[in-house]
Design a protein around this motif. Sequence first.
Motif, short mmCIF file in Angstrom:
data_model
loop_
_atom_site.label_atom_id
_atom_site.label_comp_id
_atom_site.label_asym_id
_atom_site.label_seq_id
_atom_site.Cartn_x
_atom_site.Cartn_y
_atom_site.Cartn_z
N GLN A 203 33.03 46.22 47.67
CA GLN A 203 33.08 44.74 47.21
C GLN A 203 33.57 43.84 48.05
O GLN A 203 32.99 42.70 48.05
CB GLN A 203 33.84 45.16 45.76
N GLN A 207 31.37 40.56 48.72
CA GLN A 207 32.04 39.25 48.50
C GLN A 207 31.65 38.36 49.65
O GLN A 207 31.57 37.21 49.45
CB GLN A 207 33.48 39.58 47.86
N GLN A 210 28.18 37.18 50.24
CA GLN A 210 27.83 36.12 49.28
C GLN A 210 28.47 34.69 49.57
O GLN A 210 27.85 33.54 49.39
CB GLN A 210 28.26 36.55 47.92
N VAL A 218 35.77 32.50 50.39
CA VAL A 218 36.02 33.70 49.51
C VAL A 218 36.98 33.29 48.54
O VAL A 218 37.94 32.68 48.88
CB VAL A 218 36.18 34.93 50.51
N ASP A 222 40.26 36.99 44.01
CA ASP A 222 39.42 38.32 43.98
C ASP A 222 39.45 39.23 44.95
O ASP A 222 39.62 40.37 45.30
CB ASP A 222 37.78 37.89 43.72
N ARG A 223 39.85 38.51 46.31
CA ARG A 223 39.91 39.21 47.69
C ARG A 223 40.99 40.19 47.58
O ARG A 223 41.16 41.48 48.16
CB ARG A 223 39.91 38.18 48.81
N GLY A 481 31.33 43.60 39.35
CA GLY A 481 32.83 43.27 39.78
C GLY A 481 33.52 42.75 38.78
O GLY A 481 33.69 42.94 37.73
#
Length: 503
Positions: A203, A207, A210, A218, A222-223, A481
């Motif tokens: 992931q 990420q 993307q 980023v 989420d990271r 995700g």
Amino acid sequence: MDLLDIARWQFGITTVYHFLMVPLTIGLAILVAGMQTAWYRTGNRRYLKMTKFWGKLMLINFAMGVVTGIVQEFQFGMAWSSYSRFVGDVFGAPLAMEGLLAFFVESTFLGLWIFGWDRLSKGVHLACAWAFSLATVLSAYFILAANSWMQHPVGIRLVDGKPELISIWAVLTNSTVLAAFPHTIFGCFAVAGGFLIGIAAWQIVRQRKQADSAGQPVDEEDRRAWHGSMRLGAWVAVIAFAGLAITGDVQGKLMFDQQPMKMASAEALCHSEAPASFSIFAVGDVSRPNCEDVKSLTVPYILSYLAEGDFTSEVDGVNELIPKYQAAYGTHYPDDPRLGAFAGQPIDYQPLLPVTYWGFRFMIGFGGLAALGGVAVLWLTRKQRFPSGKGWAPLALLGIGAPFGGNIAGWVFTEMGRQPFVVAPNPNPSGVDGVYMYTASAVSSGVTPGEMLTSVISLTALYGVLLVVEIFLMIRYSRGGFDAVMPPEKHEGESDDALSFAY
């Protein structure tokens, strides 16, 4: 193949497949409850995302585990009815406890957890998470208690040649289950840890790609959530391996005492040694009578320590143990027509050495690889770092299979190593000697080989379809995700969506 071989293949295929789901469910359930606890205590939205995402994958795996586990109950009566009649008085108690107590609590509180996100207070909802996660552990304990009785019969007396339960407490506190239970639970955590590492690493890479393609930074929250998941998995994998090593040593010493033939076969130790060396690996056919001559690398004294806790003890080899088993339990199967082709035939007390020898090493080897991967992840991701190599994410995904392989190899060794017994005799004083059952006499006598083969083909095909469904769902929701599991933010005046929290 004869009826017995087909029946064993049937049980082996369905049981190994079912056990793919069990350790992941148990390990993830505890970790998800821990993530939710972190969110409850800190209010950090990152932990909520982790709880939702990993909880979703845990639910998919749990559902598949229930579906595949139901078959196990029917096999006892259909393929192994003679076995069921022999052990029924003992097995009934722990299996009933597992179904009526552990699984009931597990399913009830899991339902409350799924549908209670916006209906229960945070504290009560968290309590539901811990209730169902601990119930999965309790469920495993009851199942292991039943299995451990097959390895080491206790708490019974013989009545007309059949065991009759006289102490459920003895069954539940069997020395074998007290060693097998923590070993199994650490194995579950090893699987869950590897799963977190693989998915989270993939992931993070996804990420980053993307964000680069969209020309945007980023998402930091989420990271950090993926990074935290990966490091959590790494710590769990490393600690789990340490626990496996300690509990495995305890289990090994019990096996040398309770089932010496199993451990001699695990080492392909054909002749007694004092002190005994531990075989790292062997080349050639370890099933040959001179298997000691084909070992290529050994560590002196270690097998004596594993067996007795010192470096000088003698360890009996297969060739010395066979006469002891023959003297205690006979040289030939009973001349009973229910045994089919085995009636009156010589008994081979030696398990299939290649399976026990390599199964033991695959168990240790896969476990060591998983732990090594965990150590590497902790080093490479320190201080919020992340490896930039192209092969990192695929390697992490492949690493998910290592602890699964270790678990499967361990159970194959455990079950195959006690052959030709399905209920193993225990000549030492801690067990009830004289209580045993040959695998050849456990299979259902009223079932034809054709019927059994039909069931094997049907169940294998069905489980193949379920495997495709499992992989599809896991990939689909892993790709989604955090966005796929987090409910949309509610605006003022909007009513609650009763299923928004059910993903």
